[in-house]
Scaffold this motif. Structure first.
Motif, PDB file in Angstrom:
ATOM      1  N   ILE A 243      53.239  -8.054   4.900  1.00  0.00           N
ATOM      2  CA  ILE A 243      52.089  -7.297   5.380  1.00  0.00           C
ATOM      3  C   ILE A 243      52.426  -5.807   5.390  1.00  0.00           C
ATOM      4  N   GLN A 244      53.642  -5.495   5.794  1.00  0.00           N
ATOM      5  CA  GLN A 244      54.057  -4.089   5.835  1.00  0.00           C
ATOM      6  C   GLN A 244      53.997  -3.454   4.448  1.00  0.00           C
ATOM      7  N   GLU A 245      54.443  -4.186   3.440  1.00  0.00           N
ATOM      8  CA  GLU A 245      54.415  -3.684   2.067  1.00  0.00           C
ATOM      9  C   GLU A 245      52.978  -3.387   1.629  1.00  0.00           C
ATOM     10  N   ILE A 246      52.063  -4.279   1.958  1.00  0.00           N
ATOM     11  CA  ILE A 246      50.658  -4.095   1.590  1.00  0.00           C
ATOM     12  C   ILE A 246      50.051  -2.925   2.362  1.00  0.00           C
ATOM     13  N   ALA A 247      50.362  -2.848   3.657  1.00  0.00           N
ATOM     14  CA  ALA A 247      49.849  -1.749   4.481  1.00  0.00           C
ATOM     15  C   ALA A 247      50.289  -0.403   3.924  1.00  0.00           C
ATOM     16  N   GLU A 248      51.549  -0.319   3.523  1.00  0.00           N
ATOM     17  CA  GLU A 248      52.061   0.932   2.966  1.00  0.00           C
ATOM     18  C   GLU A 248      51.453   1.237   1.600  1.00  0.00           C
ATOM     19  N   ALA A 249      51.274   0.225   0.774  1.00  0.00           N
ATOM     20  CA  ALA A 249      50.707   0.436  -0.565  1.00  0.00           C
ATOM     21  C   ALA A 249      49.295   1.013  -0.493  1.00  0.00           C
ATOM     22  N   TYR A 250      48.511   0.537   0.457  1.00  0.00           N
ATOM     23  CA  TYR A 250      47.122   0.992   0.594  1.00  0.00           C
ATOM     24  C   TYR A 250      46.935   2.056   1.673  1.00  0.00           C
ATOM     25  N   ASP A 251      47.994   2.321   2.449  1.00  0.00           N
ATOM     26  CA  ASP A 251      47.912   3.239   3.580  1.00  0.00           C
ATOM     27  C   ASP A 251      46.803   2.807   4.548  1.00  0.00           C
TER      28      ASP A 251
END
Length: 145
Positions: free
Chosen positions: A27-35
């Motif tokens: 989830i963290q990776e996705i959150a960072e990718a999309y900000d």
């Protein structure tokens, strides 16, 4: 017609996960990718897991991945599920409708027709369609091939 942020985040998350293929993502990776908000994505993941669309792997090295093939994930069905109640205008919800002109209103029928046309377009789309040409998306999201 307008999708809620919840549905938008669901579509973004699924796009990202589909681009990763069989590899787990966090989830963290996705959150960072999309900000976007990690907390909002947590709620999305919970619902997508309940729906059997994604599977989660707990523990060290865990993450999430699709539970179904992208071509089996219908965007119209997903949008209907993720939208709060599908009641885009007050008169669609008989129990809480307070609009005085509802009994004679012709607009509500046109709005219902427009909503069904909107979903009909989404019904003809799968997650596979959204990631059909993955390279530009992978580049924008910094996902290795």
């Amino acid at each position: 017609m307008r999708l809620t942020l919840y549905t938008d985040y669901s579509l973004r998350l699924l796009t990202y996960v589909a681009l990763k293929g069989d590899r787990l993502t966090t989830i963290q990776e996705i959150a960072e990718a999309y900000d976007i908000s990690h907390n909002h994505l947590m709620k999305v993941v919970t619902e997508l897991g309940r729906a059997g669309i994604i599977e989660t792997v707990r523990g060290r090295g865990g993450g999430l991945r699709l539970a179904r093939k992208p071509e089996e994930i219908n965007i119209g069905a997903l949008a209907r599920r993720m939208e709060d109640d599908g009641q885009h205008v007050e008169c669609f919800q008989a129990a809480t409708n307070t609009c005085r002109i509802t009994p004679s209103c012709k607009l509500k029928h046109k709005l219902r027709e427009a909503l069904e046309a909107y979903y009909a377009v989404l019904d003809g789309t799968t997650l596979a369609d959204l990631v059909e040409k993955p390279q530009p998306l992978r580049r924008l999201l910094a996902i290795p091939a």
